[in-house]
Design a protein around this motif. Structure first.
Motif, short mmCIF file in Angstrom:
data_model
loop_
_atom_site.label_atom_id
_atom_site.label_comp_id
_atom_site.label_asym_id
_atom_site.label_seq_id
_atom_site.Cartn_x
_atom_site.Cartn_y
_atom_site.Cartn_z
N UNK A 266 0.81 -1.22 0.00
CA UNK A 266 0.00 0.00 0.00
C UNK A 266 0.84 1.27 0.00
N UNK A 267 1.98 1.26 0.70
CA UNK A 267 2.74 2.50 0.90
C UNK A 267 4.08 2.45 0.17
N UNK A 268 4.19 3.20 -0.91
CA UNK A 268 5.42 3.19 -1.72
C UNK A 268 6.64 3.63 -0.92
N UNK A 269 6.45 4.57 0.02
CA UNK A 269 7.60 5.11 0.73
C UNK A 269 8.31 4.07 1.60
N UNK A 270 7.66 2.96 1.89
CA UNK A 270 8.33 1.91 2.67
C UNK A 270 9.49 1.30 1.88
N UNK A 271 9.49 1.49 0.58
CA UNK A 271 10.56 0.96 -0.26
C UNK A 271 11.73 1.95 -0.39
N UNK A 272 11.62 3.10 0.23
CA UNK A 272 12.70 4.09 0.17
C UNK A 272 13.83 3.77 1.15
N UNK A 273 13.52 3.07 2.22
CA UNK A 273 14.50 2.84 3.28
C UNK A 273 15.65 1.95 2.80
N UNK A 274 16.81 2.16 3.41
CA UNK A 274 17.94 1.25 3.16
C UNK A 274 17.59 -0.15 3.64
N UNK A 275 16.79 -0.23 4.67
CA UNK A 275 16.33 -1.52 5.19
C UNK A 275 15.31 -1.29 6.29
N UNK A 276 14.50 -2.31 6.57
CA UNK A 276 13.49 -2.25 7.63
C UNK A 276 13.63 -3.49 8.50
N UNK A 277 13.76 -3.29 9.81
CA UNK A 277 13.72 -4.40 10.76
C UNK A 277 12.28 -4.55 11.22
N UNK A 278 11.67 -5.69 10.89
CA UNK A 278 10.28 -5.97 11.24
C UNK A 278 10.28 -6.97 12.40
N UNK A 279 9.70 -6.57 13.51
CA UNK A 279 9.78 -7.38 14.73
C UNK A 279 9.29 -8.81 14.50
N UNK A 280 8.19 -8.96 13.78
CA UNK A 280 7.62 -10.29 13.56
C UNK A 280 8.56 -11.23 12.84
N UNK A 281 9.39 -10.67 11.96
CA UNK A 281 10.37 -11.48 11.24
C UNK A 281 11.51 -11.90 12.14
N UNK A 282 11.80 -11.08 13.15
CA UNK A 282 12.94 -11.31 14.03
C UNK A 282 12.55 -12.08 15.29
N UNK A 283 11.25 -12.29 15.51
CA UNK A 283 10.72 -13.00 16.69
C UNK A 283 11.09 -12.31 17.99
N UNK A 284 11.14 -11.00 17.94
CA UNK A 284 11.31 -10.17 19.13
C UNK A 284 10.73 -8.81 18.79
N UNK A 285 10.73 -7.89 19.74
CA UNK A 285 10.11 -6.59 19.47
C UNK A 285 10.68 -5.54 20.41
N UNK A 286 10.41 -4.28 20.06
CA UNK A 286 10.67 -3.19 20.99
C UNK A 286 9.74 -3.36 22.20
N UNK A 287 10.18 -3.09 23.40
CA UNK A 287 11.39 -2.38 23.78
C UNK A 287 12.56 -3.29 24.19
N UNK A 288 12.56 -4.56 23.75
CA UNK A 288 13.61 -5.48 24.18
C UNK A 288 14.95 -5.11 23.53
N UNK A 289 16.00 -5.22 24.32
CA UNK A 289 17.33 -4.76 23.92
C UNK A 289 17.82 -5.42 22.64
N UNK A 290 17.47 -6.70 22.46
CA UNK A 290 18.06 -7.43 21.33
C UNK A 290 17.64 -6.87 19.97
N UNK A 291 16.45 -6.29 19.86
CA UNK A 291 16.04 -5.78 18.55
C UNK A 291 16.77 -4.48 18.21
N UNK A 292 17.14 -3.71 19.23
CA UNK A 292 17.95 -2.51 18.98
C UNK A 292 19.37 -2.91 18.58
N UNK A 293 19.92 -3.89 19.29
CA UNK A 293 21.26 -4.37 18.95
C UNK A 293 21.30 -4.92 17.53
#
Length: 205
Positions: free
Chosen positions: A125-152
């Motif tokens: 739906x949103x073209x601008x999401x393709x502008x980023x150098x990359x996106x970290x998606x919590x669901x793909x990483x099996x963790x989420x904010x505010x946990x330290x590991x997703x920031x690391x």
């Protein structure tokens, strides 16, 4: 403070409007008290966040129906009509993002709490999401904010120095966690305020 060279955006509430009330206000015939009770007790914020960390939507729904069988129809609406909860782009922030993307001085990435099952809908739906150098998606990483590991993970994946980055989020809890990692932060309120805050870090727009 070192010169800023990286901007990390949250998505929901910063660049994209999302709100389950877009579905449930009509379902509850405008009775905000009943709707709020449902969000506080049945399809809660914490329950939804568990899916942001990669828990399967179907399994989460069936478990919730088993707990609250009298609310089965309402529960199934949460992910069954999820796309209707997705509002419009927050255009003022998108304009700021575009300026930053076009500026050679900055690496621009995103870090979002979002189910990996629904994120493809937003990407389409949103073209601008393709502008980023990359996106970290919590669901793909099996963790989420505010946990330290997703920031690391975000810092390491994009080779970011914490003290040369700014993290923008509308959730104070997530901002505090980023600060604890040594990342500069901006608590998002409005696009206008975001522009002021970025300039206070000498970010060129």
């Amino acid at each position: 403070m070192k010169t800023i060279d990286t901007i990390i955006f949250d998505l929901g509430g910063v660049l994209i409007d999302w709100n389950p009330e877009y579905v449930y206000t009509d379902v509850f015939n405008g009775d905000r008290e009943k709707m709020q009770w449902f969000f506080d007790n049945v399809c809660t914020h914490d329950w939804n966040e568990n899916q942001d960390a990669g828990y399967p939507l179907r399994k989460a729904t069936e478990e919730r129906v088993a707990l609250f069988p009298e609310h089965e129809q309402l529960i199934r609406m949460f992910y069954g009509r999820w796309e209707e909860m997705l509002g419009e782009a927050i255009e003022g922030t998108v304009a700021i993002l575009k300026k930053l993307i076009n500026h050679e001085d900055y690496k621009v990435v995103a870090l979002t709490n979002w189910s990996h099952e629904t994120f493809p809908i937003a990407l389409e739906r949103f073209d601008f999401l393709h502008w980023f150098e990359g996106i970290v998606v919590s669901g793909e990483e099996k963790t989420r904010k505010p946990f330290k590991d997703i920031y690391e993970l975000t810092l390491n994946r994009f080779n970011i120095e914490a003290n040369r980055a700014i993290f923008i989020d509308d959730n104070l809890r997530n901002i505090i966690a980023a600060k604890d990692m040594g990342i500069n932060t901006i608590l998002f309120k409005t696009p206008e305020k975001l522009e002021e805050d970025l300039k206070s870090f000498n970010v060129k727009l």
